[in-house]
Design an enzyme around this catalytic site. Structure first.
Site, mmCIF file in Angstrom:
data_model
loop_
_atom_site.group_PDB
_atom_site.id
_atom_site.type_symbol
_atom_site.label_atom_id
_atom_site.label_comp_id
_atom_site.label_asym_id
_atom_site.label_seq_id
_atom_site.Cartn_x
_atom_site.Cartn_y
_atom_site.Cartn_z
ATOM 1 N N TYR A 66 53.895 8.707 59.683
ATOM 2 C CA TYR A 66 53.530 9.292 60.970
ATOM 3 C C TYR A 66 54.713 9.158 61.916
ATOM 4 O O TYR A 66 54.950 8.079 62.479
ATOM 5 C CB TYR A 66 52.347 8.551 61.594
ATOM 6 N N PHE A 216 40.861 14.787 61.410
ATOM 7 C CA PHE A 216 40.796 16.165 61.912
ATOM 8 C C PHE A 216 39.355 16.594 62.204
ATOM 9 O O PHE A 216 39.006 17.754 62.063
ATOM 10 C CB PHE A 216 41.445 17.151 60.948
ATOM 11 N N THR A 222 36.150 26.270 61.866
ATOM 12 C CA THR A 222 36.080 27.495 62.660
ATOM 13 C C THR A 222 34.650 28.000 62.624
ATOM 14 O O THR A 222 33.858 27.623 61.774
ATOM 15 C CB THR A 222 37.018 28.581 62.095
#
Length: 289
Positions: A66, A216, A222
């Protein structure tokens, strides 16, 4: 439920093996990045980490890979929060970056070097929780994880790791891992309309008392925007808060580790721990799924 009155404790706690954590945690992947893809200044990143702990976050997800530009999450965590007081750091090994920043997947014999890199960067003598991530990208890994997970189990026996988890996996991988060593968490991409094939894995984790830790959970998925907006309006909340509340509603063993590099956004995310969705809300969110 925890008696802690800090905001991150509002959704209760769960145990990652020997560690008890608030279910609303923090993911460091986005710590250094701005919304337009730039690199956030060091002082802001450190302020976000310290504010997270002030709000009661005691579970932070990080990894050596990261980083953005010249800054790495582990180094910032070390600078901002060490020595770590009642803070559980969950790291991830398997993926890595070479000296040019290119991603690679570590072979089993390379995992010790990745563990030791995390230890050096975080200033620790053992990792609290190490997740073995398989596969590439966001797709579930395929094939056996026995060799790699077995290597980490050996490092656990040697005292370099306290607890083990797995990431980017299917139900068959959890069964395989449990035959090798105890598993305290499974970390996969999962959200309201993203990776819902993992509903089965969420249930399997519950059966075994294992934490399911989506990443996430806010950014992915969506098709649910209008439904989320409808529920958000009912609660005077943001869409991100509703997505996090839905995540936490999937079971007492489901944790949330939303990431951000902005203090105000962090405070909104943590406030989602106190959001209670009604049956009507859940029906709205699940409509047409």
């Amino acid at each position: 439920m925890t008696t802690n009155t800090l905001p991150a404790a509002a959704a209760g706690t769960w145990k990652l093996g020997s560690f008890e954590v608030n279910r609303l945690g923090y993911g460091a992947m986005r710590l250094m990045s701005t919304s337009d893809g730039g690199v956030r200044d060091r002082e802001t990143s450190i302020a976000v980490l310290r504010r997270a702990v002030e709000l009661g976050v005691n579970h932070i997800d990080t990894a050596s890979f990261y980083f953005a530009g010249p800054r790495a999450a582990n180094e910032l965590i070390n600078s901002a929060l060490a020595p770590y007081d009642n803070l559980v750091l969950t790291t991830k090994v398997g993926p890595g970056r070479d000296f040019e920043g290119t991603f690679f997947t570590a072979r089993p014999e390379q995992l010790r070097a990745q563990v030791e890199q995390n230890l050096r960067e975080l200033g620790l003598d053992h990792l609290d929780v190490a997740n073995y991530r398989i596969g590439e990208g966001l797709d579930r890994g395929t094939g056996s994880l026995a060799d790699g997970f077995g290597a980490l189990a050996d490092l656990r026996e040697k005292g370099l790791i306290r607890e083990l988890g797995i990431s980017n996996v299917g139900p068959e991988h959890l069964t395989e891992a449990l035959a090798i060593a105890p598993v305290v968490c499974v970390q996969n991409q999962y959200g309201l309309t993203a990776r819902r094939e993992d509903d089965e894995l969420v249930r399997l984790c519950a059966d075994h008392g294992i934490a399911f830790v989506p990443f996430f959970a806010v950014a992915s998925g969506t098709g649910e925007d209008a439904r989320v907006a409808e529920v958000a309006k009912r609660h005077d909340a943001t869409p991100a808060q509703i997505r996090l509340a839905w995540t936490l509603h999937q079971g007492p063993h489901v944790l949330a580790i939303p990431g951000t590099g902005d203090v105000a956004h962090l405070e909104q995310n943590v406030a989602a721990a106190a959001l209670e969705l009604t049956d009507e809300d859940l029906k709205t969110l699940e409509r047409d799924n």
